[in-house]
Motif scaffolding. Structure first.
Motif, PDB file in Angstrom:
ATOM      1  N   GLY A   1      -2.529   6.559 -36.502  1.00  0.00           N
ATOM      2  CA  GLY A   1      -3.146   7.853 -36.586  1.00  0.00           C
ATOM      3  C   GLY A   1      -2.286   8.860 -37.190  1.00  0.00           C
ATOM      4  N   THR A   2      -1.623   8.406 -38.278  1.00  0.00           N
ATOM      5  CA  THR A   2      -0.773   9.495 -38.789  1.00  0.00           C
ATOM      6  C   THR A   2      -0.708   9.319 -40.403  1.00  0.00           C
ATOM      7  OG1 THR A   2       1.384  10.411 -38.793  1.00  0.00           O
ATOM      8  CG2 THR A   2       1.387   8.128 -38.605  1.00  0.00           C
TER       9      THR A   2
ATOM     10  N   ASP B   1       2.136   9.084 -28.699  1.00  0.00           N
ATOM     11  CA  ASP B   1       0.755   8.781 -29.326  1.00  0.00           C
ATOM     12  C   ASP B   1       1.307   7.870 -30.869  1.00  0.00           C
ATOM     13  OD1 ASP B   1      -0.629   9.562 -26.984  1.00  0.00           O
ATOM     14  OD2 ASP B   1      -1.117  11.557 -28.417  1.00  0.00           O
ATOM     15  N   HIS B   2       1.937   8.413 -31.272  1.00  0.00           N
ATOM     16  CA  HIS B   2       2.337   7.701 -32.584  1.00  0.00           C
ATOM     17  C   HIS B   2       3.046   6.658 -32.246  1.00  0.00           C
ATOM     18  CE1 HIS B   2       1.418  11.737 -35.065  1.00  0.00           C
ATOM     19  NE2 HIS B   2       0.182  11.084 -34.829  1.00  0.00           N
TER      20      HIS B   2
ATOM     21  N   GLY C   1       0.715   3.888 -31.054  1.00  0.00           N
ATOM     22  CA  GLY C   1       0.124   3.396 -32.223  1.00  0.00           C
ATOM     23  C   GLY C   1       0.734   2.425 -33.115  1.00  0.00           C
TER      24      GLY C   1
END
Length: 231
Positions: free
Chosen positions: A96-97, A115-116, A119
């Protein structure tokens, strides 16, 4: 060792350090750190912190190093059988980056947010623990997983043995093959499984020890009267 004997597994293979599915691969630790921890010593990063290295910086470096470890070891298999590393764009999309941010993170050692990081770990089929656990905890996580797997194999094998024992006829080869253990299990045919299983396991352990004692006596007898004194 008892559980390894029970499921017929070799210790060297179960605790193999190198190679795919080895302890290093599964924990994300360099082979030298795995070997040090197995000897009861400290991993190199822990030693560095003990010598005055910044623990916060060590944790940041650990996360980045394990992301690079995942990229180097969790390869994509192509239709022709060849393998390649995942591109930064593929990893970034899964996390998500952006590929640009991920490239900067790797080059500067900047730590991703939770979060990253989660992920990225999930993209490679791992949990965030893989990226953040200290060396000893990372290896312990893998060893615990191995232990649970061995226990499950032992239970499955024991269930299969009890089933064979209960359903074997008097003249079946299984009786002669398993000897006292098989006969004991036959006597427990009407006993509930939760009661019979530990009893069968205990009898099997005693029978195995008796076989080992007999084998040792035979070796001593073949070696001659002076062998025991020379030892």
């Amino acid at each position: 060792m008892a559980i390894l004997d029970r499921v017929g597994r070799d210790r060297e293979e179960v605790l193999r350090v190198e190679g795919e599915s080895g302890l290093s691969y599964a924990s994300g630790l360099p082979t030298q750190d795995v070997e040090a921890l197995l000897r009861g010593e400290r991993a190199s990063s822990d030693v560095a912190v003990g010598l005055g290295a910044d623990p916060v910086e060590a944790r940041r470096r650990r996360v980045v190093e394990r992301i690079l470890f995942l990229r180097a070891t969790r390869l994509q298999r192509l239709p022709d059988g060849q393998c390649r590393i995942h591109s930064l764009a593929e990893i970034a999309a899964g996390a998500g980056t952006s590929a640009q941010w991920l490239d900067k993170m790797i080059k500067t050692g900047r730590v991703p947010n939770l979060d990253h990081a989660d992920g990225i770990a999930r993209f490679f089929g791992e949990r965030i623990d893989f990226l953040v656990d200290p060396p000893a905890e990372a290896l312990d996580r893998v060893l615990q997983r191995i232990h649970v797997g061995l226990l499950e194999q032992a239970v499955e094998q024991q269930d299969a043995d009890v089933h064979r024992f209960k359903n074997a006829g008097p003249a079946d080869d299984v009786m002669s093959e398993l000897g006292v253990v098989g006969n004991a299990a036959r006597c427990l045919a009407d006993v509930p499984d939760e009661t019979a299983k530990p009893i069968v396991a205990l009898i099997e352990s005693i029978a195995r020890r008796a076989r080992e004692d007999r084998a040792r006596e035979i070796r001593d007898a073949l070696a001659g009267p002076g062998a025991a004194q020379s030892e």
